[in-house]
Scaffold this motif. Sequence first.
Motif, mmCIF file in Angstrom:
data_model
loop_
_atom_site.group_PDB
_atom_site.id
_atom_site.type_symbol
_atom_site.label_atom_id
_atom_site.label_comp_id
_atom_site.label_asym_id
_atom_site.label_seq_id
_atom_site.Cartn_x
_atom_site.Cartn_y
_atom_site.Cartn_z
ATOM 1 N N THR A 157 8.188 3.226 5.906
ATOM 2 C CA THR A 157 6.690 3.195 6.079
ATOM 3 C C THR A 157 5.829 3.039 7.433
ATOM 4 O OG1 THR A 157 4.837 1.702 5.384
ATOM 5 C CG2 THR A 157 6.935 0.588 5.696
ATOM 6 N N ALA A 158 4.782 3.645 7.578
ATOM 7 C CA ALA A 158 4.198 3.753 8.939
ATOM 8 C C ALA A 158 3.750 2.204 9.321
ATOM 9 C CB ALA A 158 3.016 4.603 8.762
ATOM 10 N N GLU A 159 3.689 1.525 8.431
ATOM 11 C CA GLU A 159 3.264 -0.040 8.775
ATOM 12 C C GLU A 159 4.459 -0.705 9.755
ATOM 13 O OE1 GLU A 159 0.757 -2.732 5.735
ATOM 14 O OE2 GLU A 159 2.131 -1.617 4.997
ATOM 15 N N PHE A 160 5.437 -0.146 9.672
ATOM 16 C CA PHE A 160 6.591 -0.741 10.607
ATOM 17 C C PHE A 160 6.029 -0.459 12.276
ATOM 18 C CE2 PHE A 160 9.873 -0.712 7.542
ATOM 19 C CZ PHE A 160 10.441 -1.999 7.592
ATOM 20 N N GLN A 161 4.917 0.607 12.493
ATOM 21 C CA GLN A 161 4.572 0.569 13.804
ATOM 22 C C GLN A 161 3.879 -0.866 14.259
ATOM 23 O OE1 GLN A 161 1.849 3.748 14.337
ATOM 24 N NE2 GLN A 161 2.503 4.189 16.355
ATOM 25 N N GLY A 162 2.983 -1.226 13.434
ATOM 26 C CA GLY A 162 2.311 -2.542 13.853
ATOM 27 C C GLY A 162 3.087 -3.683 13.688
ATOM 28 N N VAL A 163 4.104 -3.576 12.881
ATOM 29 C CA VAL A 163 4.895 -4.959 12.712
ATOM 30 C C VAL A 163 5.862 -5.098 13.940
ATOM 31 C CG1 VAL A 163 7.073 -6.055 11.742
ATOM 32 C CG2 VAL A 163 5.061 -5.049 10.411
ATOM 33 N N LEU A 164 6.249 -3.943 14.364
ATOM 34 C CA LEU A 164 7.143 -3.671 15.675
ATOM 35 C C LEU A 164 6.314 -3.934 16.875
ATOM 36 C CD1 LEU A 164 9.392 -0.737 14.938
ATOM 37 C CD2 LEU A 164 10.324 -2.975 15.026
ATOM 38 N N GLN A 165 5.144 -3.582 17.108
ATOM 39 C CA GLN A 165 4.255 -3.918 17.873
ATOM 40 C C GLN A 165 3.932 -5.372 18.199
ATOM 41 O OE1 GLN A 165 3.242 -2.501 20.591
ATOM 42 N NE2 GLN A 165 3.750 -0.307 20.172
ATOM 43 N N GLY A 166 3.906 -6.102 17.056
ATOM 44 C CA GLY A 166 3.429 -7.540 17.145
ATOM 45 C C GLY A 166 4.838 -8.216 17.363
ATOM 46 N N SER A 167 5.972 -7.734 17.026
ATOM 47 C CA SER A 167 7.231 -8.549 17.596
ATOM 48 C C SER A 167 7.505 -8.182 19.090
ATOM 49 C CB SER A 167 8.451 -7.810 16.813
ATOM 50 O OG SER A 167 8.339 -8.054 15.503
ATOM 51 N N ASP A 218 0.935 -1.234 -0.044
ATOM 52 C CA ASP A 218 0.037 -0.123 -0.084
ATOM 53 C C ASP A 218 0.982 1.273 0.040
ATOM 54 O OD1 ASP A 218 -1.719 2.120 0.245
ATOM 55 O OD2 ASP A 218 -2.565 1.247 2.251
ATOM 56 N N PRO A 219 0.769 1.819 -1.127
ATOM 57 C CA PRO A 219 1.725 3.233 -1.271
ATOM 58 C C PRO A 219 1.289 4.375 -0.339
ATOM 59 C CG PRO A 219 0.341 3.208 -3.221
ATOM 60 C CD PRO A 219 -0.035 1.813 -2.151
ATOM 61 N N SER A 220 0.168 4.146 0.198
ATOM 62 C CA SER A 220 -0.445 5.429 1.122
ATOM 63 C C SER A 220 0.156 5.540 2.338
ATOM 64 C CB SER A 220 -1.929 5.385 1.343
ATOM 65 O OG SER A 220 -2.160 4.109 1.867
ATOM 66 N N LEU A 221 0.951 4.352 2.853
ATOM 67 C CA LEU A 221 1.751 4.575 3.857
ATOM 68 C C LEU A 221 3.185 4.888 4.280
ATOM 69 C CD1 LEU A 221 -0.075 1.215 5.681
ATOM 70 C CD2 LEU A 221 -0.664 3.396 6.251
ATOM 71 N N SER A 222 3.546 5.092 2.776
ATOM 72 C CA SER A 222 4.897 5.448 2.669
ATOM 73 C C SER A 222 5.036 6.701 3.124
ATOM 74 C CB SER A 222 5.382 5.072 1.274
ATOM 75 O OG SER A 222 5.478 4.078 0.872
ATOM 76 N N ILE A 223 6.193 6.616 4.033
ATOM 77 C CA ILE A 223 6.904 7.975 4.519
ATOM 78 C C ILE A 223 8.152 8.738 3.863
ATOM 79 C CG2 ILE A 223 7.914 9.327 6.525
ATOM 80 C CD1 ILE A 223 6.619 7.046 8.491
ATOM 81 N N ALA A 224 8.789 7.845 3.318
ATOM 82 C CA ALA A 224 10.149 8.076 2.270
ATOM 83 C C ALA A 224 10.272 6.998 1.431
ATOM 84 C CB ALA A 224 11.128 8.762 3.051
ATOM 85 N N ASP A 275 -4.513 7.213 -6.197
ATOM 86 C CA ASP A 275 -4.691 6.620 -4.645
ATOM 87 C C ASP A 275 -4.727 7.608 -3.546
ATOM 88 O OD1 ASP A 275 -4.175 4.048 -5.797
ATOM 89 O OD2 ASP A 275 -2.314 4.096 -5.716
ATOM 90 N N SER A 276 -5.055 8.862 -4.132
ATOM 91 C CA SER A 276 -4.990 10.029 -3.305
ATOM 92 C C SER A 276 -3.931 10.097 -2.137
ATOM 93 C CB SER A 276 -6.347 10.396 -2.559
ATOM 94 O OG SER A 276 -7.427 10.430 -3.653
ATOM 95 N N LEU A 277 -2.737 9.974 -2.619
ATOM 96 C CA LEU A 277 -1.756 9.532 -1.498
ATOM 97 C C LEU A 277 -1.128 10.840 -1.012
ATOM 98 C CD1 LEU A 277 0.695 7.288 -3.715
ATOM 99 C CD2 LEU A 277 -1.193 6.615 -2.335
ATOM 100 N N GLN A 278 -0.889 10.615 0.630
ATOM 101 C CA GLN A 278 -0.260 11.553 1.467
ATOM 102 C C GLN A 278 1.207 11.966 0.841
ATOM 103 O OE1 GLN A 278 -1.888 13.206 3.972
ATOM 104 N NE2 GLN A 278 -3.637 12.044 3.228
ATOM 105 N N PRO A 279 1.638 12.967 0.990
ATOM 106 C CA PRO A 279 2.885 13.703 0.604
ATOM 107 C C PRO A 279 3.912 12.576 1.164
ATOM 108 C CG PRO A 279 1.812 15.568 1.526
ATOM 109 C CD PRO A 279 1.091 14.276 1.990
ATOM 110 N N CYS A 280 4.746 12.178 0.128
ATOM 111 C CA CYS A 280 6.024 11.401 0.545
ATOM 112 C C CYS A 280 7.510 11.798 -0.012
ATOM 113 C CB CYS A 280 5.688 10.059 -0.043
ATOM 114 S SG CYS A 280 6.847 8.649 -0.041
ATOM 115 N N LEU A 281 8.213 11.853 0.805
ATOM 116 C CA LEU A 281 9.561 11.942 0.222
ATOM 117 C C LEU A 281 10.152 11.040 -0.725
ATOM 118 C CD1 LEU A 281 11.258 13.455 3.676
ATOM 119 C CD2 LEU A 281 10.343 14.797 1.579
ATOM 120 N N THR A 282 10.392 11.319 -1.997
ATOM 121 C CA THR A 282 10.688 10.274 -2.856
ATOM 122 C C THR A 282 11.928 10.861 -3.609
ATOM 123 O OG1 THR A 282 8.463 9.826 -3.075
ATOM 124 C CG2 THR A 282 9.968 9.022 -4.812
ATOM 125 N N ARG A 283 12.929 9.917 -3.776
ATOM 126 C CA ARG A 283 14.018 10.194 -5.026
ATOM 127 C C ARG A 283 13.870 9.032 -5.905
ATOM 128 N NH1 ARG A 283 18.731 11.275 -4.466
ATOM 129 N NH2 ARG A 283 19.376 9.823 -6.203
#
Length: 313
Positions: free
Chosen positions: A255-265, A161-167, A202-210
């Motif tokens: 990605t912001a998804e790491f928050q959930g992954v880390l909580q699961g760990s 899901d690209p909408s959760l990418s921060i950079a 996808d109406s994505l939030q701003p994401c730092l991209t190179r």
Amino acid sequence: MALNIVTELREQYPGVPMLYYSLQRQQTDAGQASSIRRDLSRPISIAEIAQVASLYVPLSVPVEQLKGSDGTALLAAAIDTATLCLRCTGASTALGSALGSTDMHSLVQLLTGQGANLASLSLQMPAGQLHRMPNAGDTSSSLVLQADVPTCMLTPGISTDPSLSIAESVVLRGARLGSELATTSQCKSALQQYRVQRQSRDSLQPCLTRACISPMPVALPVYFPAGLQEDHHQPRIGRREQWPAPAAMTGLAATAEFQGVLQGSRLRLQSLMQAPLGVSCLDQWGYSASDASELQESIQHLSDRYSRGHYND
């Protein structure tokens, strides 16, 4: 062993950015003891090595059918492509020079917030072809990158899901226009259109991209699956066929998804700390109950950094 090596490297080269890929084994029915060791090693690796490495990228072969050389070649192609931006020399070819080269320090700066240094890796291989799309209102056309090519996520627990990418650091290499390799300028134009379309769709939030673009494809003349596809979020593969020089596109992303992954760990580690086999395994590895509690705190702290409002504080 890995922690000792990484720690020694950090002591010898204290100011040098370090990119660490953590290869995780696939889930297998190897017994309860093996399962507990695997489930313990993952959070310990994150808690310990992520404190030493500049950027930590968990990886796993994405589908069970990819075994042996197939899985190894897939991961090798993904890592080689994602780090291509670090090796571009600017040498000119008939198709143009590679664009978007960078150094390790700049890549790490892009993908890390204060205390947050995990990244995911996604792969399209073969990447979509370039094609011409007529412009509305005139007879001209624009080059666009094929948008319906499935993306395969190589980091466990993270979606595409690209909408959760921060950079994100994107690398596109070896794209084709028809049967021929596309030039660098053609790829640049098509990738820009692709990103604009994705942002709008996808109406994505701003994401730092190179982005880094190279006209040269993957130099791995071996057999791969015919295509990595997504079916109800479960990767699958088609028949095997030879890709002598496939195009590839990778996304190395915070990605912001790491928050959930880390909580699961963290919760899994907490649970295993109360199980006899888990306590025994931790003891064999030299971790006391207080050490394990500190590991939980480290994972919790890292997890907290992945909320959007907190990432760049």
